[in-house]
Design a protein around this motif. Structure first.
Motif, PDB file in Angstrom:
ATOM      1  N   VAL A 137       0.890  -0.671   0.140  1.00  0.00           N
ATOM      2  CA  VAL A 137      -0.533  -0.329  -0.112  1.00  0.00           C
ATOM      3  C   VAL A 137       0.814   0.809  -0.307  1.00  0.00           C
ATOM      4  CG1 VAL A 137      -1.490   1.695   1.338  1.00  0.00           C
ATOM      5  CG2 VAL A 137      -1.347  -1.678   1.490  1.00  0.00           C
ATOM      6  N   GLU A 138       0.814   2.587  -0.579  1.00  0.00           N
ATOM      7  CA  GLU A 138       1.517   3.428  -1.571  1.00  0.00           C
ATOM      8  C   GLU A 138       0.377   4.650  -1.146  1.00  0.00           C
ATOM      9  OE1 GLU A 138       4.579   4.782  -4.373  1.00  0.00           O
ATOM     10  OE2 GLU A 138       2.285   5.087  -5.246  1.00  0.00           O
ATOM     11  N   LEU A 139       1.159   5.466  -0.258  1.00  0.00           N
ATOM     12  CA  LEU A 139       1.013   6.861   0.276  1.00  0.00           C
ATOM     13  C   LEU A 139       1.956   7.795  -1.088  1.00  0.00           C
ATOM     14  CD1 LEU A 139      -0.689   8.789   0.792  1.00  0.00           C
ATOM     15  CD2 LEU A 139       1.032   9.775   3.351  1.00  0.00           C
ATOM     16  N   TRP A 140       1.715   8.279  -1.935  1.00  0.00           N
ATOM     17  CA  TRP A 140       2.156   8.644  -2.774  1.00  0.00           C
ATOM     18  C   TRP A 140       1.997  10.227  -2.988  1.00  0.00           C
ATOM     19  CZ3 TRP A 140       1.244  11.835  -7.532  1.00  0.00           C
ATOM     20  CH2 TRP A 140       2.442  12.214  -7.952  1.00  0.00           C
TER      21      TRP A 140
ATOM     22  N   SER B   9      -2.372   4.575  -3.543  1.00  0.00           N
ATOM     23  CA  SER B   9      -2.704   2.946  -3.928  1.00  0.00           C
ATOM     24  C   SER B   9      -2.575   1.920  -3.311  1.00  0.00           C
ATOM     25  CB  SER B   9      -2.064   3.184  -5.066  1.00  0.00           C
ATOM     26  OG  SER B   9      -2.361   4.528  -5.656  1.00  0.00           O
ATOM     27  N   ALA B  10      -2.813   0.804  -4.168  1.00  0.00           N
ATOM     28  CA  ALA B  10      -2.539  -0.772  -3.345  1.00  0.00           C
ATOM     29  C   ALA B  10      -2.007  -1.325  -4.834  1.00  0.00           C
ATOM     30  CB  ALA B  10      -4.187  -1.916  -3.164  1.00  0.00           C
TER      31      ALA B  10
ATOM     32  N   VAL C 289       2.386  -3.371 -10.358  1.00  0.00           N
ATOM     33  CA  VAL C 289       1.512  -2.372 -11.369  1.00  0.00           C
ATOM     34  C   VAL C 289       0.865  -1.762  -9.788  1.00  0.00           C
ATOM     35  CG1 VAL C 289       1.290  -3.004 -13.250  1.00  0.00           C
ATOM     36  CG2 VAL C 289      -0.162  -4.270 -11.936  1.00  0.00           C
ATOM     37  N   GLY C 290       0.045  -0.837 -10.043  1.00  0.00           N
ATOM     38  CA  GLY C 290      -0.667   0.166  -9.228  1.00  0.00           C
ATOM     39  C   GLY C 290      -2.291   1.110  -9.421  1.00  0.00           C
ATOM     40  N   VAL C 291      -3.379   0.266  -8.698  1.00  0.00           N
ATOM     41  CA  VAL C 291      -4.003   1.291  -8.358  1.00  0.00           C
ATOM     42  C   VAL C 291      -4.987   1.983  -7.283  1.00  0.00           C
ATOM     43  CG1 VAL C 291      -5.530  -0.652  -8.581  1.00  0.00           C
ATOM     44  CG2 VAL C 291      -6.807   1.264  -9.753  1.00  0.00           C
ATOM     45  N   GLY C 292      -5.458   3.256  -7.798  1.00  0.00           N
ATOM     46  CA  GLY C 292      -5.796   3.730  -6.199  1.00  0.00           C
ATOM     47  C   GLY C 292      -7.224   4.719  -6.157  1.00  0.00           C
ATOM     48  N   TYR C 293      -6.984   5.877  -5.339  1.00  0.00           N
ATOM     49  CA  TYR C 293      -7.171   7.184  -5.484  1.00  0.00           C
ATOM     50  C   TYR C 293      -6.536   8.351  -4.985  1.00  0.00           C
ATOM     51  CZ  TYR C 293     -11.022  10.879  -3.338  1.00  0.00           C
ATOM     52  OH  TYR C 293     -11.705  11.516  -3.686  1.00  0.00           O
TER      53      TYR C 293
ATOM     54  N   ILE D  49      -6.538   6.549  -9.966  1.00  0.00           N
ATOM     55  CA  ILE D  49      -5.072   6.724 -10.366  1.00  0.00           C
ATOM     56  C   ILE D  49      -4.524   4.950 -11.003  1.00  0.00           C
ATOM     57  CG2 ILE D  49      -3.743   6.882  -7.997  1.00  0.00           C
ATOM     58  CD1 ILE D  49      -1.780   8.643  -8.483  1.00  0.00           C
ATOM     59  N   GLY D  50      -4.226   5.275 -12.407  1.00  0.00           N
ATOM     60  CA  GLY D  50      -3.746   4.132 -12.413  1.00  0.00           C
ATOM     61  C   GLY D  50      -1.370   4.341 -11.995  1.00  0.00           C
TER      62      GLY D  50
END
Length: 208
Positions: free
Chosen positions: A75-78, A107-108, A123-127, A154-155
């Motif tokens: 899980v990433e906070l960017w 994102s996950a 790869v990742g997807v999130g809000y 966000i991808g």
């Protein structure tokens, strides 16, 4: 200044890599946290709205922090550590104004392969949300023209190059589905901008 910062970070990454590579005493497997600092270029699409042509992209420093559930899922906070500054041009090429934005995303991610593999794509997807500020756009009927906060999906696609079990270099590209509403005098206008920017970044990270 941002371009100078980008060049400095890229140069530091190349110079530092051989020194980091000397530490080969442990493994990346099982490490649960990672931080990455770098530089990214955010480029909105053109023809974002009626009468709008190109919107210039801009570089800015970025930071991220990730928590790994295991060696593959994270899980990433960017987010941007500074604001991206955009010049907005008309469809005839004339300058309409400027605006700044600063995105933040959660994102996950899935990281392929083993933790110590030299090249690890992910790869990742999130809000995300991106706050717009300092809008310098000609007033409409004497009223301030602004841009609402962009929100949406966000991808992410990217690759980590492991230097050693602690240090790695990251290259990534992020797509933000951005349709913020224009405001006039603080009220919604019912007109959305189709920005949908790509953010391409390069950084150096450490896991622990």
């Amino acid at each position: 200044m941002r371009i100078i910062t980008a060049l400095a970070l890229a140069t530091a990454t190349v110079i530092a890599a051989p020194a980091f590579a000397q530490d080969n005493t442990d493994t990346a497997s099982g490490k649960r946290f990672a931080v990455v600092g770098g530089i990214a270029h955010l480029q909105p699409k053109g023809d974002a709205g009626a009468g709008i042509g190109d919107i210039d992209g801009d570089p800015a420093p970025t930071l991220s922090a990730s928590w790994y559930l295991n060696d593959n899922f994270a899980v990433e906070l960017w987010g941007a550590a500074d604001k991206f500054n955009h010049r907005v041009n008309s469809d005839t090429g004339a300058k309409l104004g400027t605006v700044e934005q600063q995105p933040l995303a959660l994102s996950a991610q899935y990281h392929f392969g083993q933790a110590d593999t030299t090249f690890r794509p992910f790869v990742g997807v999130g809000y995300y949300e991106s706050n717009f500020s300092n809008e310098d756009i000609p007033a409409l009927d004497g009223l301030h023209v602004g841009v609402e906060t962009a929100k949406g999906a966000i991808g992410t696609v990217g690759v980590d190059m492991n230097i050693n079990p602690t240090w790695f270099v990251r290259a990534d590209a992020r797509y933000l589905h951005a349709r913020p509403e224009l405001t006039v005098g603080g009220q919604g206008s019912g007109s959305d901008l189709k920005l949908d920017p790509w953010v391409v970044g390069l950084g150096i990270g450490a896991r622990f």
